[in-house]
Scaffold this motif. Sequence first.
Motif, PDB file in Angstrom:
ATOM      1  N   ASN A  41       1.035  -1.176   0.011  1.00 19.02           N
ATOM      2  CA  ASN A  41      -0.058  -0.024  -0.034  1.00 19.02           C
ATOM      3  C   ASN A  41       0.762   1.484   0.096  1.00 19.02           C
ATOM      4  OD1 ASN A  41      -2.479   1.308  -0.171  1.00 19.02           O
ATOM      5  ND2 ASN A  41      -2.546   1.513   2.265  1.00 19.02           N
ATOM      6  N   ARG A  42       2.069   1.293  -0.586  1.00 17.39           N
ATOM      7  CA  ARG A  42       2.601   2.472  -0.942  1.00 17.39           C
ATOM      8  C   ARG A  42       2.750   2.795  -2.492  1.00 17.39           C
ATOM      9  NH1 ARG A  42       8.085  -0.739   0.490  1.00 17.39           N
ATOM     10  NH2 ARG A  42       9.309   1.374  -0.230  1.00 17.39           N
ATOM     11  N   TYR A  43       3.165   3.961  -2.413  1.00 18.04           N
ATOM     12  CA  TYR A  43       3.240   4.827  -3.750  1.00 18.04           C
ATOM     13  C   TYR A  43       4.609   5.130  -4.323  1.00 18.04           C
ATOM     14  CZ  TYR A  43      -1.666   5.442  -2.554  1.00 18.04           C
ATOM     15  OH  TYR A  43      -2.872   5.181  -2.260  1.00 18.04           O
ATOM     16  N   TYR A  44       4.614   4.757  -5.501  1.00 16.93           N
ATOM     17  CA  TYR A  44       6.102   5.276  -5.816  1.00 16.93           C
ATOM     18  C   TYR A  44       6.451   6.751  -5.880  1.00 16.93           C
ATOM     19  CZ  TYR A  44       9.819   6.283  -9.386  1.00 16.93           C
ATOM     20  OH  TYR A  44      11.238   6.600  -9.994  1.00 16.93           O
ATOM     21  N   ASP A  45       5.542   7.415  -6.263  1.00 15.60           N
ATOM     22  CA  ASP A  45       5.741   8.747  -6.328  1.00 15.60           C
ATOM     23  C   ASP A  45       5.747   9.587  -5.055  1.00 15.60           C
ATOM     24  OD1 ASP A  45       3.196   8.433  -5.730  1.00 15.60           O
ATOM     25  OD2 ASP A  45       2.471  10.627  -6.896  1.00 15.60           O
ATOM     26  N   PRO A  72      -5.912   5.761  -7.451  1.00 17.30           N
ATOM     27  CA  PRO A  72      -4.780   6.450  -8.093  1.00 17.30           C
ATOM     28  C   PRO A  72      -3.519   5.722  -7.781  1.00 17.30           C
ATOM     29  CG  PRO A  72      -5.528   7.313  -5.923  1.00 17.30           C
ATOM     30  CD  PRO A  72      -6.477   6.398  -6.523  1.00 17.30           C
ATOM     31  N   ARG A  73      -2.712   5.838  -8.918  1.00 18.78           N
ATOM     32  CA  ARG A  73      -1.592   4.897  -8.966  1.00 18.78           C
ATOM     33  C   ARG A  73      -0.238   5.986  -8.514  1.00 18.78           C
ATOM     34  NH1 ARG A  73       0.193   0.794 -12.291  1.00 18.78           N
ATOM     35  NH2 ARG A  73      -1.392   1.360 -13.535  1.00 18.78           N
ATOM     36  N   SER A  84       2.777   4.344 -15.000  1.00 21.62           N
ATOM     37  CA  SER A  84       3.347   3.761 -14.104  1.00 21.62           C
ATOM     38  C   SER A  84       4.966   4.460 -14.324  1.00 21.62           C
ATOM     39  CB  SER A  84       3.633   2.372 -14.262  1.00 21.62           C
ATOM     40  OG  SER A  84       4.972   1.889 -13.590  1.00 21.62           O
ATOM     41  N   TYR A  85       5.475   5.114 -13.381  1.00 19.74           N
ATOM     42  CA  TYR A  85       6.927   5.891 -13.345  1.00 19.74           C
ATOM     43  C   TYR A  85       7.876   4.948 -13.210  1.00 19.74           C
ATOM     44  CZ  TYR A  85       4.259  10.298 -14.228  1.00 19.74           C
ATOM     45  OH  TYR A  85       3.598  11.163 -14.692  1.00 19.74           O
ATOM     46  N   LEU A  86       7.598   3.586 -12.904  1.00 23.33           N
ATOM     47  CA  LEU A  86       8.596   2.413 -12.812  1.00 23.33           C
ATOM     48  C   LEU A  86       8.880   1.865 -14.037  1.00 23.33           C
ATOM     49  CD1 LEU A  86       7.737   0.939  -9.420  1.00 23.33           C
ATOM     50  CD2 LEU A  86       9.889   1.864 -10.037  1.00 23.33           C
ATOM     51  N   ASP A  87       7.868   1.833 -15.116  1.00 24.41           N
ATOM     52  CA  ASP A  87       7.931   1.586 -16.576  1.00 24.41           C
ATOM     53  C   ASP A  87       8.790   2.312 -17.231  1.00 24.41           C
ATOM     54  OD1 ASP A  87       7.438   0.846 -19.077  1.00 24.41           O
ATOM     55  OD2 ASP A  87       5.587  -0.335 -18.424  1.00 24.41           O
TER      56      ASP A  87
END
Length: 484
Positions: free
Chosen positions: A143-147, A337-338, A297-300
């Motif tokens: 339940n964490r967000y990359y941003d 929201p991603r 996705s900002y990891l992609d």
Amino acid sequence: MERTDMFSGESKNLEYKVSVPRNSEKYMKTVVAYANGQGGRIIFGIDDQTREVTGMDSDTIFQTIDAITNAISDSCEPKIFPDVTLQTIEDKTVIVVEITPGKMRPYYLKSQGITDGTYVRVSGTTRRVADYMLKELILEGQNRYYDCEICQDLTATAQDIAHLCEEMKATATRNTLTQGEKIRIREVTPNLLLSWGVLAERNGSLVPTNAYALLTGQAKFQPAIQCAVFKGTDRAFFVDRREFEGPIQDQVEAAYQYVLEKINRGMQIHGMFRQDIYELPVDSLREMIANSVAHRSYLDPGSIQVALYDNRLEVTSPGMLLNGVSIRKMMEGYSKPRNRAIAYAFAYMKIIEKWGSGIPRIIRECKEYGLPDPDFIDFDGDFRVNMYRPSPNSGVKKATTQTTQTTQTTQTTQTTFPNHPNFTAEDKAILALVCAHPALTQKELAMELGWSKDRVKYYLNKLKKQQIIKRIGSSHNGHWQLMI
């Protein structure tokens, strides 16, 4: 399960097995992939090549069910609990194993470990997960967000943070239509950025997160939006190509303006006013691009692609759908929201409106324009929206360079209206007409503009909600009044 669903063919969420393999790993990868994705079913007793119902041995079918259930429980981590049922088709019994989307992602095979044993479903096949997708599954499961994660490669001084605060308020002010709304825009403070996740706290100090890096254009691998115009309906021949870099909010505006330059635009003259009319609903164009940036996705490592063809506008953003999100839910207004921090920042800057409202609005505006329903496609780890352009034989009034002259002789009480960079072509068309002829009814406005009455009603309601116009008196005997 409906028989038609059962024989719809192998897909992202359905797989056939003529029998239970001796080596359970052959289907266990699919079980894991379903749990990491949108769920799915494996049907034992149907040939995957011919779809012939072969059935399972009725004498040992319950032992087979126990073996499947135990294998799934023993092989997967975290534990997966399948729903195993029997179904009789053509006097033969098949075993249906249904896997629901998991909430404790990533799921993987114990024997292979989390790095090599995590699988996802792509275009009807099961594949080992890519490194970036594994990181995203881990964050989602926690339940964490990359941003919202701290950006390890970036520092920000108090002056840097103050500058971002000023820039964000300036953007919000530019994107706000009425003076009353401009006055109500609150200041952006470091504590507000902290509450959104644009900043984080470490050892008593404020430090930038990945969202801060993306909003300031300083991410180590700052993404871009690739825009192109193609001849025809595929990518065989391109006519023009551009790539927009920098802060992600600036990319949205640049890509939006690029599309406006490339689509067909006509004009109508109403009294003294010339109004540009675009072939596609411009509010929805902006929404498509803004949503792709806010929810990608900002990891992609891939880029957002905005492609204009002869028959459609296509916006593709990297990133598979999150757990619990489906296209059907999105069409009904559901949103998850991603990128939480970016969503907050974009909402403040008036780049996106209420979460979850984007796709229903796009569908509604395409209908009002008389366009085909847009397509929403989840494929190969990406999400795509297709908005279809008017065709010559569609019956839709396409934008041209011809003009029409109003013949309404109602007395004019207002001759000008305030211009604003965020007024759409449709906003301007409505405003010009109600300023020139304030006594026109909705039906008369529709006739003058060549629009449907529902489309006129939508834009009038929009301008009324923004306190730009109001109706004085009744719908038939009243008149429109400009509020700003």
